[in-house]
Design an enzyme around this catalytic site. Structure first.
Site, PDB file in Angstrom:
ATOM      1  N   SER A 177       7.474   5.807 -23.910  1.00 54.14           N
ATOM      2  CA  SER A 177       6.825   4.887 -24.851  1.00 54.14           C
ATOM      3  C   SER A 177       6.603   3.573 -24.103  1.00 54.14           C
ATOM      4  O   SER A 177       7.290   3.309 -23.106  1.00 54.14           O
ATOM      5  CB  SER A 177       7.759   4.642 -26.039  1.00 54.14           C
ATOM      6  OG  SER A 177       7.299   3.572 -26.835  1.00 54.14           O
ATOM      7  N   TYR A 187      16.007   3.015 -30.080  1.00 51.33           N
ATOM      8  CA  TYR A 187      14.857   3.792 -29.579  1.00 51.33           C
ATOM      9  C   TYR A 187      14.452   3.287 -28.196  1.00 51.33           C
ATOM     10  O   TYR A 187      14.266   4.074 -27.256  1.00 51.33           O
ATOM     11  CB  TYR A 187      13.714   3.638 -30.581  1.00 51.33           C
ATOM     12  CG  TYR A 187      12.434   4.357 -30.215  1.00 51.33           C
ATOM     13  CD1 TYR A 187      12.381   5.752 -30.153  1.00 51.33           C
ATOM     14  CD2 TYR A 187      11.260   3.640 -29.970  1.00 51.33           C
ATOM     15  CE1 TYR A 187      11.190   6.400 -29.850  1.00 51.33           C
ATOM     16  CE2 TYR A 187      10.074   4.285 -29.674  1.00 51.33           C
ATOM     17  CZ  TYR A 187      10.036   5.670 -29.615  1.00 51.33           C
ATOM     18  OH  TYR A 187       8.862   6.315 -29.319  1.00 51.33           O
TER      19      TYR A 187
END
Ligand code: NAP
Length: 262
Positions: free
Chosen positions: A139, A152
């Site tokens: 990401s 995350y």
């Protein structure tokens, strides 16, 4: 691009980015292994990939002891594994101080340890073939932290450390490592994201809703994989954050702190 007859194993293939990657690889001639927990959705994606050959292989990234058996099932069907796409994962939407430690651990378990364990189970086959590629869907948050995503971001940053090291160790083996860093892509990622007590958010973020269509992401991603790229950033203007953090970290810190994009 020609992935004719190449065996491509995709985790998180039941929805979103994984589904779009499966369809794109199928269009380019690959044979597929589709993994995730939701068998009915995997079967739906498999049917959508026809006439490409597909193997639906249910797998829970939290169940590492099952992985050697899963590798054996793929080899029994296809005899080889050319590309492993480590795409399955979960996100988070909660302030760090309001997030139970169990939730931090869950994100690391699925996004990091699950991915690492499956890779360790698959790469020896690629080395014995003298050829293969491990793809990791990280990401932009694997490159910089943003509000509401502490666990995350940590799990995605950890992937960069592991897979950058692995790439160097595999250099002479014919096995490559590609890390893909998506920006906002229009999927159910925020709907499925964990909140501070571990329950799913169940709502779509505005930024995610305005993100890249998954099919557009998948076309760009598969091209980068075909080119053997080490690391790519795929998204809209949010990808500029990588450069801003690198070359103007003070400015970036002010900007990202104010952004509070959930
Ligand atoms: N969409 C974005 O804006 C965005 C941005 C940056 C990075 N990413 C990354 O892209 C990847 C795919 O996410 P997405 O956007 O496509 O969201 P998604 O639609 O929620 O897909 C997540 C996938 O991961 C699978 N998964 C979740 N937990 C799993 C487990 N325990 N075991 C096996 N599979 C599991 C799910 O399958 P099952 O439910 O069937 O298990 C699902 O197919 C993730 O790694 C995510 O972090 C997405």
């Amino acid at each position: 691009m020609n992935f004719s007859k190449q065996v491509v194993w995709i985790t998180g293939a039941s929805s979103g980015i994984g589904e779009a990657l499966a369809r794109e690889f199928a269009r380019n001639g690959a044979r597929l292994v589709l993994s995730g927990r939701n068998t009915a959705e995997l079967a739906r994606v498999g049917a959508a990939c026809a006439p490409a050959e597909t193997l639906v292989l249910p797998l829970d990234l939290g169940d590492a002891p099952s992985f050697p058996g899963k590798v054996a099932e793929v080899l029994a069907r296809y005899g080889r594994i050319d590309i492993l796409v480590n795409n399955g994962g979960i996100s988070q939407r909660s302030l760090a101080l309001e997030t139970a430690l169990d939730v931090d651990r869950r994100l690391m378990e699925i996004n990091y340890f699950g991915t690492v364990a499956l890779t360790k189970a698959v790469v020896p086959t690629m080395i014995s073939q003298g050829r293969g590629r491990v793809v990791v869907v990280s990401s932009l948050v694997g490159k910089f932290g943003t509000p509401y995503r502490s666990a995350y971001a940590a799990s995605k940053h950890a992937l960069h450390g592991f897979f950058d090291s692995l790439r160097t160790e595999l250099e002479a083996t014919g096995v490559g490592v590609s890390i893909l860093c998506p920006g906002f892509v229009r999927t159910g990622i925020s709907v499925n994201a964990l909140t501070g007590d571990g329950t799913p958010l169940r709502t779509m973020d505005e930024a995610t809703a305005k993100g890249l269509p998954p099919a557009v992401f998948a076309r760009r991603a598969v091209r980068a994989i075909a080119q053997g790229r080490n690391e790519v950033y795929i998204g809209g203007r949010e990808t500029w954050g990588v450069l801003l953090k690198r070359f103007a970290p003070g400015l970036f810190a002010k900007f990202v702190g104010r952004a509070k994009v959930r």
